[in-house]
Scaffold this motif. Sequence first.
Motif, PDB file in Angstrom:
ATOM      1  N   UNK A 208     108.371  39.201-154.863  1.00  0.00           N
ATOM      2  CA  UNK A 208     108.497  38.501-153.582  1.00  0.00           C
ATOM      3  C   UNK A 208     108.600  37.002-153.836  1.00  0.00           C
ATOM      4  N   UNK A 209     109.580  36.372-153.185  1.00  0.00           N
ATOM      5  CA  UNK A 209     109.777  34.927-153.279  1.00  0.00           C
ATOM      6  C   UNK A 209     109.665  34.303-151.901  1.00  0.00           C
ATOM      7  N   UNK A 210     108.728  33.366-151.738  1.00  0.00           N
ATOM      8  CA  UNK A 210     108.594  32.616-150.492  1.00  0.00           C
ATOM      9  C   UNK A 210     109.148  31.216-150.719  1.00  0.00           C
ATOM     10  N   UNK A 211     109.988  30.747-149.793  1.00  0.00           N
ATOM     11  CA  UNK A 211     110.526  29.390-149.840  1.00  0.00           C
ATOM     12  C   UNK A 211     110.191  28.737-148.503  1.00  0.00           C
ATOM     13  N   UNK A 212     109.405  27.656-148.555  1.00  0.00           N
ATOM     14  CA  UNK A 212     108.889  27.064-147.321  1.00  0.00           C
ATOM     15  C   UNK A 212     108.942  25.549-147.373  1.00  0.00           C
ATOM     16  N   UNK A 213     109.077  24.944-146.195  1.00  0.00           N
ATOM     17  CA  UNK A 213     109.046  23.494-146.071  1.00  0.00           C
ATOM     18  C   UNK A 213     108.304  23.079-144.822  1.00  0.00           C
ATOM     19  N   UNK A 214     107.599  21.962-144.887  1.00  0.00           N
ATOM     20  CA  UNK A 214     106.875  21.449-143.730  1.00  0.00           C
ATOM     21  C   UNK A 214     105.805  22.415-143.258  1.00  0.00           C
ATOM     22  N   UNK A 215     105.662  22.542-141.927  1.00  0.00           N
ATOM     23  CA  UNK A 215     104.674  23.471-141.370  1.00  0.00           C
ATOM     24  C   UNK A 215     105.165  24.908-141.460  1.00  0.00           C
ATOM     25  N   UNK A 300     116.694  41.076-157.891  1.00  0.00           N
ATOM     26  CA  UNK A 300     115.483  41.887-157.945  1.00  0.00           C
ATOM     27  C   UNK A 300     114.364  41.431-157.036  1.00  0.00           C
ATOM     28  N   UNK A 301     114.535  40.274-156.371  1.00  0.00           N
ATOM     29  CA  UNK A 301     113.520  39.744-155.462  1.00  0.00           C
ATOM     30  C   UNK A 301     113.851  40.081-154.011  1.00  0.00           C
ATOM     31  N   UNK A 302     112.850  39.966-153.177  1.00  0.00           N
ATOM     32  CA  UNK A 302     113.059  39.833-151.738  1.00  0.00           C
ATOM     33  C   UNK A 302     112.550  38.447-151.376  1.00  0.00           C
ATOM     34  N   UNK A 303     113.387  37.677-150.649  1.00  0.00           N
ATOM     35  CA  UNK A 303     113.068  36.280-150.342  1.00  0.00           C
ATOM     36  C   UNK A 303     112.756  36.112-148.858  1.00  0.00           C
ATOM     37  N   UNK A 304     111.728  35.316-148.582  1.00  0.00           N
ATOM     38  CA  UNK A 304     111.283  35.048-147.218  1.00  0.00           C
ATOM     39  C   UNK A 304     111.308  33.534-147.011  1.00  0.00           C
ATOM     40  N   UNK A 305     112.099  33.086-146.026  1.00  0.00           N
ATOM     41  CA  UNK A 305     112.390  31.661-145.848  1.00  0.00           C
ATOM     42  C   UNK A 305     111.781  31.147-144.548  1.00  0.00           C
ATOM     43  N   UNK A 306     111.040  30.041-144.640  1.00  0.00           N
ATOM     44  CA  UNK A 306     110.411  29.451-143.460  1.00  0.00           C
ATOM     45  C   UNK A 306     110.503  27.933-143.547  1.00  0.00           C
ATOM     46  N   UNK A 307     111.083  27.301-142.532  1.00  0.00           N
ATOM     47  CA  UNK A 307     111.167  25.852-142.541  1.00  0.00           C
ATOM     48  C   UNK A 307     112.249  25.355-141.613  1.00  0.00           C
ATOM     49  N   UNK A 308     112.590  24.075-141.689  1.00  0.00           N
ATOM     50  CA  UNK A 308     113.617  23.499-140.826  1.00  0.00           C
ATOM     51  C   UNK A 308     114.973  24.178-141.064  1.00  0.00           C
ATOM     52  N   UNK A 309     115.818  24.235-140.037  1.00  0.00           N
ATOM     53  CA  UNK A 309     117.115  24.914-140.168  1.00  0.00           C
ATOM     54  C   UNK A 309     117.958  24.445-141.357  1.00  0.00           C
ATOM     55  N   UNK A 310     117.975  23.151-141.631  1.00  0.00           N
ATOM     56  CA  UNK A 310     118.785  22.660-142.747  1.00  0.00           C
ATOM     57  C   UNK A 310     118.238  23.150-144.083  1.00  0.00           C
ATOM     58  N   UNK A 311     116.918  23.246-144.205  1.00  0.00           N
ATOM     59  CA  UNK A 311     116.331  23.795-145.422  1.00  0.00           C
ATOM     60  C   UNK A 311     116.710  25.259-145.588  1.00  0.00           C
ATOM     61  N   UNK A 312     116.640  26.005-144.487  1.00  0.00           N
ATOM     62  CA  UNK A 312     117.001  27.420-144.525  1.00  0.00           C
ATOM     63  C   UNK A 312     118.440  27.587-144.999  1.00  0.00           C
TER      64      UNK A 312
END
Length: 351
Positions: A208-215, A300-312
């Motif tokens: 599992x890969x989490x990619x996050x920015x800000x709150x 091989x990962x599943x990625x979960x993205x949370x953050x501002x639209x431009x970051x996504x």
Amino acid sequence: MSYELTIEPLGQTIEIEEGQTILDAALRAGIYLPHACCHGLCATCKVQVSDGEVEHGEASSFALMDFERDEGKCLACCATAQSDLVIEAEIEEDPDAENLPVRDFDGTVTRIESLTPTIKGVWVKLDAPMRFQAGQYANLELPGGIGSRAFSIASAPSSDGEVELNIRIVPGGQGTTYVHEKMQAGEKVRISGPYGRFFVKKSAQVPVLFMAGGSGLSSPRSMILDLLEEGFEPPITLVYGQRTRDELYYHDDFLALAEKHPNFRYVPALSNEAEGSGWSGFRGFVHEAAKAAFDNDFRGNKAYLCGPPLMIEACITTLMQGRLFERDIYTEKFISAADAQQVRSPLFKAI
């Protein structure tokens, strides 16, 4: 007055109150209908009315065109029943979804902390425990006619009736300004939830890969705590970005988790930290840090993205360049009225 709402292809009939939206009635019955903006702007919640009459409410003429209204379509987040209804919706079964009914909770603000110069942590003790899946969000009712605002739950589902919300102040935002400048410990509030279709696909048992920015850290924090508590064995990586060190909250906690759990890796990234500050971590944006950490190979990962639209957008592009594609990329579903009008990647259909 109430009506009967039958949802096909489930064949399930529920009660819908006069003035209640189709979406709200379904969610409170534990039936998930696809939705995103909840402002009548994005058309994600479009359904077919095969029998009965509806009032369309504030549905945008761009999201729901005149010919679609004539064909019997409506937006579930805005439409209210004028009679008994039968609707047809695209409902996909998900083995990892718990389909928990939305409820209203009374609560008390127990504490408020400044996590960063722009983000407050707000802890609310509820009158009863809220069952939710890590990654879901809640609506917080604010006084003075402000209305409700949606915030991801940052605490783990095991938090025993107290939920944590991380709230970033939005310049000119009435709701977040109230939280940052006026809300006090001891204040009585009302929260509804859980909402959202954003949760870890645990049954897949893959890294599992989490990619996050800000709150946007809120949901990943809840999901990571939940996974580690449950003893999830595949590798877990958090790539979290902020501009400067003073904005990088829960940094020490994640370092401690990485020390304690061999399968958890934490990659912090700062995009605007002053030279000579002593920061020895990655300098750059979230997608750049992830590319470096995985050597541009995300297979091989599943990625979960949370953050501002431009970051996504930048993260989706980077993941796809690194051979991870739509079926394994998930983004947080709830978006603001302003975000709903921003252009989404033509390469990616929101999940």
